[in-house]
Design a protein around this motif. Structure first.
Motif, PDB file in Angstrom:
ATOM      1  N   UNK A 219       0.826  -1.205   0.000  1.00  0.00           N
ATOM      2  CA  UNK A 219       0.000   0.000   0.000  1.00  0.00           C
ATOM      3  C   UNK A 219       0.861   1.255   0.000  1.00  0.00           C
ATOM      4  N   UNK A 220       1.940   1.243   0.816  1.00  0.00           N
ATOM      5  CA  UNK A 220       2.849   2.386   0.848  1.00  0.00           C
ATOM      6  C   UNK A 220       3.462   2.624  -0.532  1.00  0.00           C
ATOM      7  N   UNK A 221       3.965   1.552  -1.132  1.00  0.00           N
ATOM      8  CA  UNK A 221       4.619   1.675  -2.428  1.00  0.00           C
ATOM      9  C   UNK A 221       3.648   2.182  -3.486  1.00  0.00           C
ATOM     10  N   UNK A 222       2.436   1.675  -3.462  1.00  0.00           N
ATOM     11  CA  UNK A 222       1.447   2.123  -4.448  1.00  0.00           C
ATOM     12  C   UNK A 222       1.159   3.606  -4.273  1.00  0.00           C
ATOM     13  N   UNK A 223       1.045   4.036  -3.010  1.00  0.00           N
ATOM     14  CA  UNK A 223       0.790   5.450  -2.726  1.00  0.00           C
ATOM     15  C   UNK A 223       1.940   6.318  -3.207  1.00  0.00           C
ATOM     16  N   UNK A 224       3.163   5.869  -2.939  1.00  0.00           N
ATOM     17  CA  UNK A 224       4.350   6.637  -3.337  1.00  0.00           C
ATOM     18  C   UNK A 224       4.407   6.805  -4.849  1.00  0.00           C
ATOM     19  N   UNK A 225       4.265   5.708  -5.585  1.00  0.00           N
ATOM     20  CA  UNK A 225       4.475   5.763  -7.030  1.00  0.00           C
ATOM     21  C   UNK A 225       3.221   6.171  -7.802  1.00  0.00           C
ATOM     22  N   UNK A 226       2.117   6.392  -7.098  1.00  0.00           N
ATOM     23  CA  UNK A 226       0.935   7.000  -7.715  1.00  0.00           C
ATOM     24  C   UNK A 226       0.961   8.518  -7.595  1.00  0.00           C
ATOM     25  N   UNK A 227       1.960   9.042  -6.884  1.00  0.00           N
ATOM     26  CA  UNK A 227       2.059  10.486  -6.684  1.00  0.00           C
ATOM     27  C   UNK A 227       2.433  11.174  -7.995  1.00  0.00           C
ATOM     28  N   UNK A 228       2.038  12.437  -8.189  1.00  0.00           N
ATOM     29  CA  UNK A 228       2.319  13.163  -9.437  1.00  0.00           C
ATOM     30  C   UNK A 228       3.803  13.224  -9.793  1.00  0.00           C
ATOM     31  N   UNK A 229       4.679  13.135  -8.806  1.00  0.00           N
ATOM     32  CA  UNK A 229       6.113  13.131  -9.086  1.00  0.00           C
ATOM     33  C   UNK A 229       6.461  12.036 -10.086  1.00  0.00           C
TER      34      UNK A 229
ATOM     35  N   UNK B 153       1.991   0.698 -13.653  1.00  0.00           N
ATOM     36  CA  UNK B 153       1.618   1.116 -15.009  1.00  0.00           C
ATOM     37  C   UNK B 153       1.348   2.609 -15.115  1.00  0.00           C
ATOM     38  N   UNK B 154       1.065   3.256 -14.001  1.00  0.00           N
ATOM     39  CA  UNK B 154       0.807   4.706 -14.053  1.00  0.00           C
ATOM     40  C   UNK B 154       2.089   5.526 -14.033  1.00  0.00           C
ATOM     41  N   UNK B 155       3.205   4.898 -13.674  1.00  0.00           N
ATOM     42  CA  UNK B 155       4.474   5.639 -13.627  1.00  0.00           C
ATOM     43  C   UNK B 155       4.856   6.044 -15.038  1.00  0.00           C
ATOM     44  N   UNK B 156       5.126   7.300 -15.207  1.00  0.00           N
ATOM     45  CA  UNK B 156       5.415   7.846 -16.533  1.00  0.00           C
ATOM     46  C   UNK B 156       6.847   7.516 -16.936  1.00  0.00           C
ATOM     47  N   UNK B 157       7.025   6.856 -18.080  1.00  0.00           N
ATOM     48  CA  UNK B 157       8.396   6.536 -18.510  1.00  0.00           C
ATOM     49  C   UNK B 157       9.092   7.766 -19.054  1.00  0.00           C
ATOM     50  N   UNK B 158      10.389   7.645 -19.287  1.00  0.00           N
ATOM     51  CA  UNK B 158      11.130   8.744 -19.885  1.00  0.00           C
ATOM     52  C   UNK B 158      10.541   9.050 -21.249  1.00  0.00           C
TER      53      UNK B 158
END
Length: 610
Positions: free
Chosen positions: A381-391, A593-598
């Motif tokens: 849950x922590x990891x999902x929250x972190x990597x779902x952030x707009x950053x 999958x939501x993490x934006x690639x380069x």
């Protein structure tokens, strides 16, 4: 910058003439075979003036410390409580002139930030990232300030001048306390900060600051404002041959040490001296160690406003008056005790205690019992929250993230498990394929000359680049950095080892971001939690404890992985085993999958990644 010379080959050197009265003492401080040391001189290793100015800052600071140590061999300055009007006037005039001198120097040579701005712009262009800037890209002025630097300086002045005027109107000398203290050191005066003269000096410096900033504003409008001629004596704290501060200086000069360690030990020694004075090591008793421990225990955990610059006696008094305020942890208290203990012990073992004197470690068995560390890995849950952030999903990068480092350091930690400093110390050339391997590797190798350090011998290793990182465009990012600045460029220049305290500031930003933006409220979960999670994932990936320890750069105490280096790991396990193990690193329940690639990554993003 004053104190720079060129040799016949065009290489810059820092040089300072030693005052006649200190020449013999400096020779003794440097353990020189010469009876006198007339000059202090050191190569800056560059033929570029701007780079020489940057390097000279640290070298000239070392010269200052050497001169200060020599001064201490002559005598220790007594505490003064009175300054004459002439002394106050002279120091204020010197401060005014120094501010204008620094301003004039920047106008001639630039602030040094323009090459970094241009480099980042080139990287973004090379990566295919669109960006907007009102400033010229692709051209750095040969001399003077760029339009961007002018804008930045004017913006800074628009804040600094009103702040200084407000402080002057209120008589708030804390606004220039550090400047006043530096002046006192430069003029070799040990002034009681509680004296009337100290306040008079503070007000004089505050007036000089407002006057200097107003003159800089006039310069910005094109008015010719001359810089007065001024000179300052070497800045350096008074030390004596057998005091705690002398031991600290000797310890720092013995060999190059990590910046964070030097800062931590210096801060602890400063606090001890604030409480007890600059005692000789022989004078430090167990009662001093105990009262120091008790004072640190009262320090509030959260410090704002005037507490940020308060001395240990002031902090402990605040803690005593506010018993319900949260105090620093037992671990923090023990760190301070351990730092002072280490410096005192260094002094004892290096001859700062007379050989015929009886000395026992006064800090022995003084440490507090600590609660077992509750630092924990992030859960799914922590990891999902972190990597779902707009950053990560929108690449909305705040200033504190320091550019690409804000995105890649957490991702690399997730799938590489290394420490912050290890990732920050990577060069472009450290991401490469081995001639025997068929996949990219991260090479973590010690390089003391470049300031790149590893925590232990077992930390030197290779770690294959995880397929998830490749899919996110990490190799494209590396290629863009290679094209922009070459093989030897830092992979993350904004937090690289040559950027003073940059990584420390980044770590503070990450801690705040984790709580306020990423939604992870558990204070036992920090950046290092990525490493804990990586080690848990390694246990799921392989039963081979030696291999796990080698990839994580650690020793369990039972394995012999410490005998392996980067290349030896490839020979010991083979590339396929290393790669297959890293490929098995996964975090059940995590969807990236939501993490934006380069931007220029050609990898498909349709597959759901867990």
């Amino acid at each position: 910058m004053m104190g720079l010379i060129k040799d016949r080959h065009g290489t810059y050197y820092a040089q300072r003439r030693v005052p006649d009265r200190l020449q013999e003492a400096v020779a003794r401080v440097l353990n020189s075979d010469k009876p006198k040391q007339v000059f202090l001189k050191k190569s800056l290793g560059t033929k570029v003036l701007k780079a020489a100015n940057v390097a000279a800052t640290h070298v000239l600071a070392d010269f200052n410390r050497t001169l200060a140590s020599a001064e201490a061999l002559l005598k220790e300055r007594p505490l003064a409580s009175l300054l004459t009007e002439a002394q106050i006037r002279r120091m204020a005039e010197a401060y005014y002139a120094s501010v204008l001198h620094s301003d004039e120097e920047e106008r001639q040579e630039g602030t040094g930030s323009e090459p970094i701005f241009q480099s980042i712009a080139q990287q973004l262009t090379a990566a295919g990232v669109e960006f907007r800037t009102p400033f010229r890209v692709g051209q750095t002025p040969e001399a003077g300030l760029s339009d961007r630097e002018v804008f930045k300086r004017e913006h800074a002045l628009s804040e600094a001048l009103p702040d200084a005027m407000s402080a002057l109107a209120k008589g708030d000398i804390t606004h220039v306390r550090l400047d006043a203290d530096e002046l006192l050191e430069a003029f070799q005066i040990n002034l009681d900060p509680k004296s009337l003269s100290y306040r008079q000096l503070g007000m004089a410096v505050l007036r000089a600051r407002v006057r200097a900033l107003k003159d800089i504003e006039r310069r910005n409008a094109g008015e010719p404002i001359e810089t007065p001629v001024f000179s300052l004596d070497p800045v350096g704290a008074p030390t004596a041959g057998s005091t705690l501060s002398a031991a600290l200086e000797g310890w720092k000069k013995e060999r190059e040490r990590p910046e964070g360690t030097v800062h931590e030990y210096s801060r602890a020694v400063d606090m001890f001296i604030q409480l007890h004075g600059n005692l000789t090591i022989l004078e430090i008793k167990r009662s001093h160690a105990r009262t120091f421990r008790e004072a640190v225990q009262l320090v509030p955990k959260s410090r704002k406003g005037s507490l940020l610059k308060a001395s240990l006696p002031e902090l402990s008094e605040y803690g005593r008056k506010h018993p319900t305020a949260a105090k620093v942890s037992a671990g923090t208290v023990n760190k301070q005790l351990g730092a002072v203990q280490a410096i005192a012990g260094w002094g004892y073992h290096h001859g700062l205690v007379p050989e015929d004197a009886s000395w026992a470690d006064p800090f022995s068995e003084m440490r507090l019992e600590e609660e077992q560390s509750e630092r924990a890995p992030f859960d799914a849950k922590d990891l999902q929250t972190i990597f779902n952030a707009p950053l990560f999903t929108e690449r909305k990068i705040p200033e504190g993230a320091k550019g690409d480092a804000g995105v890649w350091l957490p991702l690399l930690a997730l799938f590489g498990g290394s420490r912050q400093a290890e990732f920050a110390g990577l060069r472009v050339a450290d991401i490469r394929e081995d001639e025997k391997a068929r996949f990219p590797l991260m090479w973590f190798i010690r390089d003391r000359k470049a300031g790149r350090r590893l925590k232990t011998k077992t930390s030197e290793r290779v770690v294959p680049v995880h397929p998830e990182l490749i899919e996110l465009g990490f190799l494209e990012f590396v290629a863009a950095r290679r094209k922009a600045d070459g093989e030897q460029a830092w992979l993350f220049p904004t937090v690289a080892p040559d950027q003073k305290r940059a990584l420390s500031n980044w770590a503070k930003w990450w801690g705040r971001y984790l709580r306020t933006h990423a939604g992870v409220k558990d204070t036992n979960k920090v950046f290092h939690s990525f490493r804990h999670g990586f080690q848990d994932a390694l246990r799921r990936a392989t039963p081979d404890e030696e291999l796990r320890d080698a990839l994580a750069g650690r020793s369990s105490g039972k394995s012999v992985s410490r005998t392996y280096g980067a290349r030896a790991m490839l020979e010991r396990w083979g590339g396929d085993t290393l790669s297959n193990t890293i490929e098995k690193i996964s975090y059940p329940g995590l969807d990236l999958t939501r993490v934006r690639p380069m931007a220029n990554s050609n990898t498909s993003r349709t597959k759901k990644r867990k």
